[in-house]
Design a protein around this motif. Sequence first.
Motif, PDB file in Angstrom:
ATOM      1  N   SER A  84       0.766  -1.179   0.060  1.00 29.89           N
ATOM      2  CA  SER A  84       0.186   0.001  -0.075  1.00 29.89           C
ATOM      3  C   SER A  84       0.981   1.290   0.122  1.00 29.89           C
ATOM      4  O   SER A  84       1.868   1.224  -0.723  1.00 29.89           O
ATOM      5  N   ALA A  85       0.567   2.269   0.615  1.00 25.84           N
ATOM      6  CA  ALA A  85       1.315   3.612   0.671  1.00 25.84           C
ATOM      7  C   ALA A  85       1.323   4.160   2.112  1.00 25.84           C
ATOM      8  O   ALA A  85       0.295   3.989   2.955  1.00 25.84           O
ATOM      9  N   LEU A  86       2.281   4.602   2.677  1.00 24.00           N
ATOM     10  CA  LEU A  86       2.716   5.236   3.679  1.00 24.00           C
ATOM     11  C   LEU A  86       1.442   6.153   4.062  1.00 24.00           C
ATOM     12  O   LEU A  86       1.229   7.154   3.517  1.00 24.00           O
ATOM     13  N   LYS A  87       1.097   6.241   5.335  1.00 24.57           N
ATOM     14  CA  LYS A  87       0.201   6.952   6.090  1.00 24.57           C
ATOM     15  C   LYS A  87      -1.208   6.924   5.264  1.00 24.57           C
ATOM     16  O   LYS A  87      -1.972   8.031   5.335  1.00 24.57           O
ATOM     17  N   ALA A  88      -1.503   5.943   4.492  1.00 21.79           N
ATOM     18  CA  ALA A  88      -2.840   6.025   3.960  1.00 21.79           C
ATOM     19  C   ALA A  88      -3.892   6.190   4.678  1.00 21.79           C
ATOM     20  O   ALA A  88      -4.934   6.811   4.427  1.00 21.79           O
ATOM     21  N   ALA A 113      -7.620   5.595  -2.936  1.00 18.84           N
ATOM     22  CA  ALA A 113      -7.950   3.999  -3.446  1.00 18.84           C
ATOM     23  C   ALA A 113      -7.200   3.336  -2.621  1.00 18.84           C
ATOM     24  O   ALA A 113      -7.700   2.338  -2.143  1.00 18.84           O
ATOM     25  N   LYS A 114      -5.950   3.598  -2.214  1.00 21.17           N
ATOM     26  CA  LYS A 114      -5.165   2.922  -1.187  1.00 21.17           C
ATOM     27  C   LYS A 114      -5.485   2.476   0.120  1.00 21.17           C
ATOM     28  O   LYS A 114      -5.815   1.468   0.608  1.00 21.17           O
ATOM     29  N   ARG A 115      -6.171   3.748   0.473  1.00 22.49           N
ATOM     30  CA  ARG A 115      -6.936   3.508   1.992  1.00 22.49           C
ATOM     31  C   ARG A 115      -8.131   2.724   1.961  1.00 22.49           C
ATOM     32  O   ARG A 115      -8.077   1.824   2.772  1.00 22.49           O
TER      33      ARG A 115
END
Length: 227
Positions: A117-121, A139-141
Amino acid sequence: MSPLKVAVVGASGKVGCLLINQLNSNSSFSTPLAIVRTQDQVDHFKNKVRVDASLTDIENASVSEIADAINGYDAVVFSAGAGGKGIGRIFTVDLDGCIKVVEACEKAGVKRFIVVSALKAEERDFWCNIKGLREYYIAKRSADREVRDSKLDYTILQPGSLELNKGTGLLQPLNRLEEKASVNYSINREDVASFIVQSLLHPDATVKKTISLVNGDEPIETFIQGL
Ligand SMILES: NC(=O)c1ccc[n+]([C@@H]2O[C@H](COP(=O)([O-])OP(=O)(O)OC[C@H]3O[C@@H](n4cnc5c(N)ncnc54)[C@H](OP(=O)(O)O)[C@@H]3O)[C@@H](O)[C@H]2O)c1
């Protein structure tokens, strides 16, 4: 323990390729499966990398078709992404593609699932004003939330800004993450791939966890022991 059979969605991507190579050279794993979306990529993985490959476009395949592709595997890693190729594809790859693969894992009985995923989503205040990344983070969250709601033994990895430098084997301890704000919380893709391998080997420390990944000063093994 018999060697783990791992399928990688997004295997032709930058993290995906590094991961396939690490899995393929580690005796704890069987030959991995590269899930890709073109015949050229299938031929490349079968003939040049010498791993198994499946032509499965996660945007257009049904959940049943994806389930057929991963059937019999012990774990699935999702490292696919639209990679800046249009907002629409963020939703069909990073969001719905991920959700479809989760559903396929449940259907095929593959319990172990790792997503990049991505940091701090989860932190909307962090990303809502970053120009050009708002839809990506939405989208990632949302995908992460679907993963957490699933029945899978998941690990959600949230790397910072991805670099293509050689891996360092060192991560930033989670209680000192903010020290890395000035370098955009960066991490080398090779270290992300190494951490995925270690997560697969250490499910007790990583299952049902969301883990921020940023390069720092702690060896990966020590970092995992501290989770
Ligand atoms: N860039 C960053 O700084 C950053 C930061 C944090 C997290 N991330 C996330 O980390 C993950 C891995 O990053 P990366 O740099 O390795 O990404 P990448 O090089 O863009 O690789 C993404 C892969 O997904 C594949 N893909 C796209 N659509 C697909 C589909 N319909 N079916 C099957 N595969 C499909 C792509 O295939 P094709 O090669 O055929 O297009 C590509 O191989 C991504 O989810 C990304 O969002 C990135």
